[in-house]
Write an enzyme that holds these catalytic residues in place. Structure first.
Site, PDB file in Angstrom:
ATOM      1  N   TRP A 143       0.829  -1.049   0.125  1.00 20.17           N
ATOM      2  CA  TRP A 143       0.326   0.029   0.125  1.00 20.17           C
ATOM      3  C   TRP A 143       1.027   1.261  -0.478  1.00 20.17           C
ATOM      4  CZ3 TRP A 143       1.738   2.248   4.036  1.00 20.17           C
ATOM      5  CH2 TRP A 143       1.532   2.210   5.284  1.00 20.17           C
ATOM      6  N   ASN A 144       1.921   1.160   0.588  1.00 23.78           N
ATOM      7  CA  ASN A 144       2.716   2.601   0.525  1.00 23.78           C
ATOM      8  C   ASN A 144       3.222   2.883  -0.365  1.00 23.78           C
ATOM      9  OD1 ASN A 144       4.957   0.853  -0.326  1.00 23.78           O
ATOM     10  ND2 ASN A 144       6.601   1.151   1.029  1.00 23.78           N
TER      11      ASN A 144
ATOM     12  N   LYS B 267      -1.933  -8.527  -7.377  1.00 15.53           N
ATOM     13  CA  LYS B 267      -2.978  -8.421  -6.856  1.00 15.53           C
ATOM     14  C   LYS B 267      -2.146  -7.202  -5.973  1.00 15.53           C
ATOM     15  CE  LYS B 267      -2.969  -9.490  -3.212  1.00 15.53           C
ATOM     16  NZ  LYS B 267      -3.800  -8.072  -2.298  1.00 15.53           N
TER      17      LYS B 267
ATOM     18  N   GLY C 234       6.625  -5.798  -0.387  1.00 17.57           N
ATOM     19  CA  GLY C 234       5.928  -6.073   0.618  1.00 17.57           C
ATOM     20  C   GLY C 234       6.836  -6.284   1.827  1.00 17.57           C
ATOM     21  N   SER C 235       6.076  -7.045   3.294  1.00 21.58           N
ATOM     22  CA  SER C 235       7.207  -7.276   4.110  1.00 21.58           C
ATOM     23  C   SER C 235       7.934  -8.951   4.314  1.00 21.58           C
ATOM     24  CB  SER C 235       6.350  -7.470   5.320  1.00 21.58           C
ATOM     25  OG  SER C 235       5.236  -8.448   4.947  1.00 21.58           O
TER      26      SER C 235
ATOM     27  N   GLU D 246      11.363  -8.281  -3.391  1.00 24.87           N
ATOM     28  CA  GLU D 246      11.483  -6.744  -2.600  1.00 24.87           C
ATOM     29  C   GLU D 246      10.891  -6.607  -1.467  1.00 24.87           C
ATOM     30  OE1 GLU D 246      10.345  -4.086  -5.859  1.00 24.87           O
ATOM     31  OE2 GLU D 246      11.673  -3.901  -6.814  1.00 24.87           O
ATOM     32  N   LEU D 247      11.816  -6.675  -0.329  1.00 22.71           N
ATOM     33  CA  LEU D 247      10.911  -6.963   1.187  1.00 22.71           C
ATOM     34  C   LEU D 247      11.388  -5.802   1.844  1.00 22.71           C
ATOM     35  CD1 LEU D 247      11.857 -10.277   0.831  1.00 22.71           C
ATOM     36  CD2 LEU D 247      10.086  -9.518   0.307  1.00 22.71           C
TER      37      LEU D 247
ATOM     38  N   CYS E 285      10.930   8.862   1.827  1.00 26.72           N
ATOM     39  CA  CYS E 285      11.410   7.320   0.882  1.00 26.72           C
ATOM     40  C   CYS E 285      12.348   6.370   1.496  1.00 26.72           C
ATOM     41  CB  CYS E 285      12.101   7.737  -0.287  1.00 26.72           C
ATOM     42  SG  CYS E 285      11.215   6.868  -1.897  1.00 26.72           S
TER      43      CYS E 285
ATOM     44  N   GLU F 138      11.586  -2.665  11.659  1.00 29.16           N
ATOM     45  CA  GLU F 138      11.281  -1.453  10.907  1.00 29.16           C
ATOM     46  C   GLU F 138      10.136  -1.315  11.025  1.00 29.16           C
ATOM     47  OE1 GLU F 138       9.300  -3.281   6.880  1.00 29.16           O
ATOM     48  OE2 GLU F 138      10.346  -1.248   5.846  1.00 29.16           O
TER      49      GLU F 138
END
Ligand SMILES: NC(=O)c1ccc[n+]([C@@H]2O[C@H](COP(=O)([O-])OP(=O)(O)OC[C@H]3O[C@@H](n4cnc5c(N)ncnc54)[C@H](O)[C@@H]3O)[C@@H](O)[C@H]2O)c1
Ligand SMILES: O=CCCC(=O)O
Length: 482
Positions: free
Chosen positions: A165-166, A189, A244-245, A266-267, A292, A387
């Site tokens: 979402w970020n 998705k 995402g995470s 990409e975590l 960012c 994080e």
């Protein structure tokens, strides 16, 4: 800092960009079950709209559409794919204001920042449009007479794209641009919190002329796990590209192993930001206000710690938290209650272990939290290893270079790292030593479509500048009897 106040939200001028259906095989569709879920504006908690609550059956349908359109899309010339991507890029720029409004509505970030993201997102479409024409292969000198060894590149097939979402726009374009340029077809998705940016991009893709089935968008909230399971286990999906995470990335990787899919991950990050005592402090603390790939741990050398801390606190106390549509707002809301809880937990833990709040630390109404600077940090605090993903700058004091490099690298993740120094020798040594995928030296921003974006350790693998290769398979052809 002012209390956030009600602001008139904006709506896109072109209302057909705010789509409330999913997109499969060139059609705007509902879930087979007829179920929907509400998407809320994080600034007001008002409903923006409803989108389909899709499940594994709907996802199978999207994968089928992507598979059926693959041969045709893969066999188009690179120039044709380039032309469509360029057209899409132009349409995104023509509609940038509306896309930014949609982004601020669903994500909450200030409208100016949203506009920045839309433009940044568009650069990936432009970049990969150009890269589409450069997927060169190789001719390898053969050790045998009368034969040639040729290596050519071919699209991997249907790609499942799962995004956070970020950055509801740019994280999608970064993947979609590369996948489509390579000749892959996709099922996207988006995050349940921010589906509208993805759907608006799909609407513009139709206008650009992408054939049906090449881009499909599946929306879901409650059925996220089953949709994820379908994407990662369906044998017709050949690659998963996830942002995402780290926790979810590991799960998707595990699930994808049953069909041995190609993966890009990409975590999460836990970026160190180091300010050495020879730094240009003015430049360093300007950059620490960027949002960012936020620095999660700020290490400041003892000699300049007090000055840096006080100037940072001063600057942060001037920030204005509010609705993203208010032009005065510098910091919008957090995405939801869960994000607020995490920030609160991290600050409370730090204070219990001896940290002090220099500025901020207050939760406002709804999802608003004041930007916070903490001092007196130590390594046993949760913030050091997890994080935060919220507006908190924890300051740690250090003395020696070796000490801070050890502290910075003491993390299971390694996405970005930043430092400020005017000593060239130190710059090279520290840049070499940091265990991260991206280093900002006297620079607080590293994101660019031209540069390889990605992490090491548990921050994942795969790079965006070289991203088109992530969506291509190598094929070696031994051409004999010539
Ligand atoms: N490395 C990068 O480039 C980068 C960029 C942006 C964000 N991030 C990371 O993203 C995280 C924040 O985003 P988030 O909260 O949306 O992350 P998240 O991992 O919770 O969710 C990311 C996406 O995965 C989906 N998802 C969650 N569980 C799933 C499951 N079981 N199966 C399939 N899909 C599932 C979510 O719906 C969302 O679409 C942070 O950790 C941040 O560092 C990384
Ligand atoms: O959240 C991660 C940052 C994404 C980017 O800067 O491209």
């Amino acid at each position: 800092m002012n209390q956030p106040f009600a602001t008139q939200v904006e709506i896109p001028k072109d209302s057909s960009l705010l789509r409330q259906n999913a997109f499969i095989n060139g059609e705007w569709v509902k879930a087979k079950s007829g179920n929907t879920y509400s998407v809320l504006d994080p600034a007001t908690s008002n409903e923006i709209g409803k989108v389909p609550e899709m499940n594994a059956e709907d996802t199978k349908e999207a994968i089928k559409a992507a598979k059926e359109s693959f041969d045709n899309w893969a066999s188009q010339t690179a120039k044709h794919r380039h032309d469509l991507l360029q057209k899409w890029y132009s349409l995104i720029l023509d509609n940038q204001q509306d896309l930014a409004i949609i982004l601020t509505l669903e994500n909450g970030k200030p409208l100016n920042e949203a506009l920045g993201e839309v433009k940044y997102g568009a650069t990936f479409i432009e970049w990969f449009a150009e890269e589409a024409r450069r997927t060169y292969g190789d001719v390898i000198p053969s050790p045998m007479k009368n034969s040639k060894f040729i290596v050519q590149k071919q699209p991997v097939g249907v790609v499942g794209i799962i995004t956070p979402w970020n950055f509801p726009n740019a994280m999608i374009t970064r993947k979609l641009g590369a996948a489509l340029a390579a000749g892959c077809t996709v099922v996207v998705k988006p995050s349940d919190c921010t589906p509208f940016s993805a759907l608006a991009l799909a609407e513009l893709a139709i206008r650009a002329g992408f054939p049906k089935g090449v881009i499909n968008v599946v929306t879901t909230e409650q059925c996220t796990k089953e949709v994820g399971l379908e994407l990662t286990t369906n044998p017709d999906v050949k690659k998963i590209s996830f942002t995402g995470s780290t926790m979810v990335g590991k799960l998707l990787m595990q699930q994808s192993s049953s069909t041995l899919k190609k993966l890009s991950m990409e975590l999460g990050g836990n970026a160190p930001f180091i300010v050495f005592d020879d730094a240009n402090v003015e430049a360093a603390f300007r950059a620490s206000g960027q949002t960012c790939i936020c620095p999660n741990r700020v290490y400041v050398q003892s000699a300049i710690y007090a000055e840096f801390a006080s100037r940072l606190a001063d600057r942060v106390s001037g920030f204005k938290v509010g609705n993203g549509f208010d032009p005065q707002t510098t910091h919008g809301p957090l995405i939801n209650e869960k994000a607020i809880d995490k920030v609160t937990r991290h600050i409370e833990d730090a204070i219990a272990k001896g940290a002090e709040i220099l500025v901020g630390g207050v939760r406002r109404s709804g999802n608003f939290f004041d930007p916070t600077v903490l001092t007196g940090m130590s390594t046993d605090m949760i913030i050091t290893s997890e994080e935060t993903f919220g507006p908190v700058a924890p300051l740690y004091k250090f003395d020696r270079d070796e000490e801070v490099i050890k502290l910075a690298n003491n993390s299971n993740v390694g996405l970005a790292g930043y430092f400020y120094s005017r000593d060239v020798g130190r710059c090279w040594q520290v840049a070499d030593a940091l265990e991260v995928g991206m280093v900002g030296v006297n620079a607080g921003m590293v994101s660019n479509c031209e540069a390889p974006f990605g992490g090491v350790k548990e921050s994942g693998f795969g790079r965006s500048k070289y991203g088109i290769d992530e969506f291509l398979n190598l094929k070696y052809i031994h051409f004999g009897s010539l």
